[in-house]
Design an enzyme around this catalytic site. Structure first.
Site, PDB file in Angstrom:
ATOM      1  N   LEU A  21      65.438 134.948 107.874  1.00 14.84           N
ATOM      2  CA  LEU A  21      64.725 134.701 109.130  1.00 14.84           C
ATOM      3  C   LEU A  21      63.684 133.595 108.978  1.00 14.84           C
ATOM      4  CD1 LEU A  21      64.114 138.409 110.168  1.00 14.84           C
ATOM      5  CD2 LEU A  21      65.991 136.909 110.879  1.00 14.84           C
ATOM      6  N   ASP A  22      63.448 132.877 110.074  1.00 13.82           N
ATOM      7  CA  ASP A  22      62.381 131.883 110.086  1.00 13.82           C
ATOM      8  C   ASP A  22      61.110 132.508 110.658  1.00 13.82           C
ATOM      9  OD1 ASP A  22      62.658 131.913 112.879  1.00 13.82           O
ATOM     10  OD2 ASP A  22      63.669 129.974 112.959  1.00 13.82           O
ATOM     11  N   GLN A  23      60.108 131.696 110.882  1.00 12.67           N
ATOM     12  CA  GLN A  23      58.819 132.200 111.361  1.00 12.67           C
ATOM     13  C   GLN A  23      58.882 132.765 112.778  1.00 12.67           C
ATOM     14  OE1 GLN A  23      59.588 129.027 110.714  1.00 12.67           O
ATOM     15  NE2 GLN A  23      58.530 127.601 112.052  1.00 12.67           N
ATOM     16  N   VAL A  26      64.145 134.684 113.942  1.00 20.23           N
ATOM     17  CA  VAL A  26      65.584 134.461 114.118  1.00 20.23           C
ATOM     18  C   VAL A  26      66.129 133.827 112.833  1.00 20.23           C
ATOM     19  CG1 VAL A  26      65.440 134.245 116.625  1.00 20.23           C
ATOM     20  CG2 VAL A  26      65.285 132.195 115.207  1.00 20.23           C
TER      21      VAL A  26
END
Length: 150
Positions: A21-23, A26
């Site tokens: 996941l990113d910040q 997602v």
């Protein structure tokens, strides 16, 4: 009882891991390339095509082009399926791939890749005959199963 038609694709079910996941919560865009690569690797394993065996001959296979079209993001814990179809044309293998959510099969990503076989000098050569025949056999059977169910 309803039968789901067998698709013309190899399918690999996976789920999103927190480390992907990113910040924003997602799946990071770069991770999708690893998803489609993993599905191609799993298909190769099913076909009995080993990168180690190919490498022992001094030859190799490489992705020469890959295009990803992002349609909707995957989120934490999502379950999904990566679908792979491949065909050999001349000196190249063309892969068509899709990622869909499970269980609703919402399209997440469309991808295409071009794979080339390389000799010891890293020069492109025709697709290795054993790889070509295994791909043709696998996907011909898949197409035949779909037609038989229609």
């Amino acid at each position: 009882m309803q039968f789901r038609p067998v698709s013309r694709f190899f399918e690999l079910e996976m789920s999103v891991r927190d480390c992907e996941l990113d910040q924003y919560g997602v799946v990071n865009n770069a991770v999708y390339a690893s998803y489609v690569q993993r599905a191609r690797d799993e298909l190769a394993a099913v076909l009995g095509v080993s990168a180690c065996t190919i490498a022992c001959t001094g030859n190799s296979m490489a992705v020469s082009e890959q295009n990803l079209k992002y349609l909707t993001p995957l989120k934490r814990g999502a379950k999904f399926v990566v679908k792979v179809a491949m065909q050999v044309k001349g000196a190249r293998i063309y892969a068509e791939q899709f990622i869909e959510t499970l269980p609703d099969h919402k399209l997440v990503l469309e991808a295409t890749a071009t794979i080339v076989c390389l000799n010891r000098e890293c020069r492109p050569i025709r697709v290795f005959p054993d790889v070509s025949s295994k791909l043709l056999d696998y996907f011909s059977r898949q197409e035949g199963q779909v037609r038989n169910q229609d």
